[in-house]
Design a protein around this motif. Sequence first.
Motif, PDB file in Angstrom:
ATOM      1  N   GLY A  99       0.814  -1.214   0.000  1.00  0.00           N
ATOM      2  CA  GLY A  99       0.000   0.000   0.000  1.00  0.00           C
ATOM      3  C   GLY A  99       0.846   1.261   0.000  1.00  0.00           C
ATOM      4  N   ILE A 100       1.883   1.267   0.824  1.00  0.00           N
ATOM      5  CA  ILE A 100       2.769   2.431   0.874  1.00  0.00           C
ATOM      6  C   ILE A 100       3.452   2.647  -0.472  1.00  0.00           C
ATOM      7  N   MET A 101       3.957   1.561  -1.070  1.00  0.00           N
ATOM      8  CA  MET A 101       4.649   1.660  -2.350  1.00  0.00           C
ATOM      9  C   MET A 101       3.731   2.196  -3.448  1.00  0.00           C
ATOM     10  N   GLY A 102       2.552   1.619  -3.567  1.00  0.00           N
ATOM     11  CA  GLY A 102       1.647   1.998  -4.649  1.00  0.00           C
ATOM     12  C   GLY A 102       1.197   3.440  -4.559  1.00  0.00           C
ATOM     13  N   LEU A 103       0.838   3.890  -3.364  1.00  0.00           N
ATOM     14  CA  LEU A 103       0.389   5.275  -3.208  1.00  0.00           C
ATOM     15  C   LEU A 103       1.514   6.263  -3.451  1.00  0.00           C
ATOM     16  N   SER A 104       2.718   5.947  -3.005  1.00  0.00           N
ATOM     17  CA  SER A 104       3.863   6.839  -3.228  1.00  0.00           C
ATOM     18  C   SER A 104       4.142   6.999  -4.715  1.00  0.00           C
TER      19      SER A 104
END
Length: 555
Positions: A99-104
């Motif tokens: 989730g962190i990777m995709g949103l960033s």
Amino acid sequence: MVSIPTDLPKHHAATQSEKLVIAASSLGTVFEWYDFYLYGLLATVITAQFFSGVNETTGFIFALAAFAAGFAVRPFGALVFGRIGDLVGRKNTFLVTMGIMGLSTFLVGLLPSYASAGVAAPVALVLLRLLQGLALGGEYGGAATYVAEHAPNNKRGLYTSFIQTTATLGLFAALLVVIGVRMALGEEAFASWGWRVPFLVSIVLLAVSMWIRMQLAESPVFRKMKEEGKASKAPLTEAFGQWSNLKVVILALVGAVAGQAVVWYTGQFYALFFLEKTLKVDGATTNILTAIALALATPGFVFFGWLSDRIGRKPIILAGCLLAALTYFPLFEALSKAANPALYAAQQTAPVSVTADPADCSLQFDPIGKNKFDSKSCDIAKSYLAKASVSYSNIAAPAGAVAEIEIGGVKISGVDPAAVSGDARKAAIAAFQDKAKAALTAAGYPAKADPAAINKPVVVLILFVLVLYVTMVYGPIAALLVELFPTRIRYTSMSLPYHIGNGWFGGFLPTTAFAMVAATGDIYYGLWYPIVVAVITLVVGLLFLPETYKRRIDG
């Protein structure tokens, strides 16, 4: 959810459940690597969009440094998420990291450029890169551990090799998207705004990845350990506070991962940057040739993972380091000859040299981005050649001498900054650069690689060999790291050396290598960095690294 029985025999044919675990874990990880590597592929465009306030050479190195920033924090992500993974489980941890990777990644596509937001734009970009790095620091160890803990004892190399393909497949996917958008929009529109599209579509990949990962159950090895009450209460302290485990972490880093990392990033990223920035091959052609080589070599990950189940992890990884160290110089020279034959011929027939007082020469990299390199005659000469990506040799001149460039026997006197100032200095520098450009053109130095002259089959073959080395060192590494550490601290212990090696030794490779090139003028000088690290790993690995391929990991 997929539920794996904990009483399966440890040597058996892959079950449908295990195949789904491999496929789901690998596909999700492909999408994360896609997100992370988009930036590397678009480094030249990123330079223009976010670092246009500095000179071109420094801007490109800054762009590479921002690329490396994501790697710099990966070990910290490994500590944070590795601890969580050993305490609460593998599955939920890599859902958070995804989730962190995709949103960033999605937010990078929305950032304003330097022209519209000033210094706030590159600052925001670096912050998002740091978030990506933290997330990736927790992702890989979780995916590799999760798959390995589902694998039979005699197939861990094969099972985890599919996770090892994900970095290359993620890069390949990013290449295809970038190529497709470039071709659909044209280079002008792509450079202006189209570069944002590959970042924005990652939100779709995020949704698909999250759904896939949510279908999986927890690792059977982890569940068994929790049920037996053997889980670690302090994974960080146990992993790094006890010498018996810490020495294995250090050995894994120096004797395996550091060499694997530099071979990987040289083969998949430095070669790409070298083609586009140094050899002046246009971005679209560079991406296409690299994509072809990746597609041809990617099966090597699975082959060498499978082979490591039969002959061991150590000989394959160390052989890859040895081959890389022995052949990088001739391979990159051959790449120059095939990709830009006119440039290669000019370098042979009309070599360039700079004769200057060594005390008058600065490192051609400005850490604050404000140096115009116009206050010393040597700097004026070298900054022009660095910007033009021209290889040159250095000749020492007497103290106080004004720098001089020689291009194939034609000597061009440099500018003495002490003799002129203000507008007169700018005019003198411009006149000097015009003379140097004319001399380079007359000597056969091309402004860009001629697309018709590129020997594309040879370029693809060289890139294929470089990526094949990557498959040798990277295919078996996950199984090796999993087998080195006990279940209770496996996620934490294996993640840290992996991400220090790949995040620091590998991630900083393009930045370090190009800074070395800018400092010396030799376009091949940056190769010394991966060669030296690969040799260190070869020696340490041969002497101290244990073979692990026959170990059980469910204890």
